[in-house]
Design an enzyme around this catalytic site. Structure first.
Site, PDB file in Angstrom:
ATOM      1  N   LYS A  60       5.877   5.952   7.373  1.00  0.00           N
ATOM      2  CA  LYS A  60       5.367   5.028   8.392  1.00  0.00           C
ATOM      3  C   LYS A  60       6.504   4.555   9.285  1.00  0.00           C
ATOM      4  CE  LYS A  60       1.682   3.198   5.464  1.00  0.00           C
ATOM      5  NZ  LYS A  60       1.154   1.983   4.791  1.00  0.00           N
ATOM      6  N   TYR A 108       1.573   1.031  13.761  1.00  0.00           N
ATOM      7  CA  TYR A 108       2.370   1.967  12.978  1.00  0.00           C
ATOM      8  C   TYR A 108       1.843   3.391  13.089  1.00  0.00           C
ATOM      9  CZ  TYR A 108      -1.104   1.063   9.226  1.00  0.00           C
ATOM     10  OH  TYR A 108      -2.250   0.898   8.491  1.00  0.00           O
ATOM     11  N   ASP A 116      -6.530  -6.112  -2.057  1.00  0.00           N
ATOM     12  CA  ASP A 116      -5.128  -6.423  -2.321  1.00  0.00           C
ATOM     13  C   ASP A 116      -4.969  -7.460  -3.427  1.00  0.00           C
ATOM     14  OD1 ASP A 116      -4.385  -4.584  -0.441  1.00  0.00           O
ATOM     15  OD2 ASP A 116      -3.870  -6.051   1.103  1.00  0.00           O
ATOM     16  N   HIS A 135       0.813  -1.215   0.000  1.00  0.00           N
ATOM     17  CA  HIS A 135       0.000   0.000   0.000  1.00  0.00           C
ATOM     18  C   HIS A 135       0.849   1.268   0.000  1.00  0.00           C
ATOM     19  CE1 HIS A 135      -2.950  -2.689   2.424  1.00  0.00           C
ATOM     20  NE2 HIS A 135      -3.137  -2.865   1.124  1.00  0.00           N
TER      21      HIS A 135
END
Length: 194
Positions: free
Chosen positions: A71, A131, A168, A62
């Site tokens: 991130k 995250y 996905d 992603h």
């Protein structure tokens, strides 16, 4: 805290100093001043996310166009294989990937700057993944590259197919992915099609 550049130098492996004895352990999981010093610039995080996934689940790859996210990722339960892919067309490492095993035991974190696609594969029975992001989630700007793209040739430690979300499973190939022009673009608001 120790921060080590990986084969793609912009991606950092962050290892905390852990103090432990027979009672347990303590470590500082985040310190803004130390993190900024390690990265070499001021980074502001605006959102924290927490996911739980079963063994064999693969989330990713992603990234967000026009609202790129850096991130800082870690695992608090279980083990994952974590991957970052350089999506910056002007970068010398464009189209390259790096991967690290992150676990509750090793307490490692990965800093993935804006301009990268990110994904992880759960290796343990389950994993809880946390995250921090530098921009808010923006569904209209979210993009994905298919996990088994032939051009990327990521060496996922899995036999057979992983468990994927429908989104996905229908992700783009790297060849047809929307890209960032360069480092500045990855932190700005413009993008291009390949």
């Amino acid at each position: 805290m120790k921060a080590t550049p990986l084969e793609i130098a912009d991606v950092l492996l962050v290892e905390p100093t852990v103090y432990g004895d027979d009672r347990g352990f303590f470590f500082e999981s985040f310190n803004q001043a130390r993190f900024n010093a390690a990265v070499g610039r001021d980074v502001s995080f605006v959102q924290d996310n927490h996911s739980k996934s079963a063994k064999g689940v693969l989330r990713g790859l992603h990234y967000q166009i026009r609202r790129p996210q850096g991130k800082l990722v870690r695992v608090v339960d279980g083990t994952v294989f974590d991957v970052a892919v350089d999506m910056r067309k002007g970068s010398p490492t464009f189209g390259k990937w790096v991967g690290e095993t992150l676990s509750a035991d090793n307490k490692r974190q990965l800093w993935i700057p804006p301009g990268f696609a990110h994904g992880f594969l759960v290796l343990s029975d389950c994993a809880q993944f946390l995250y921090k992001t530098t921009d808010f989630y923006s569904p209209e700007n979210e993009r994905a590259v298919i996990w088994n793209d032939r051009d990327l040739n990521i060496a996922w430690p899995i036999k057979g197919a992983p468990l994927l979300s429908e989104k996905d499973a229908m992700a783009s190939t790297f060849e047809h992915a929307e890209l960032f022009l360069d480092q500045a673009d990855a932190e700005g608001d413009a993008s291009i099609k390949s």
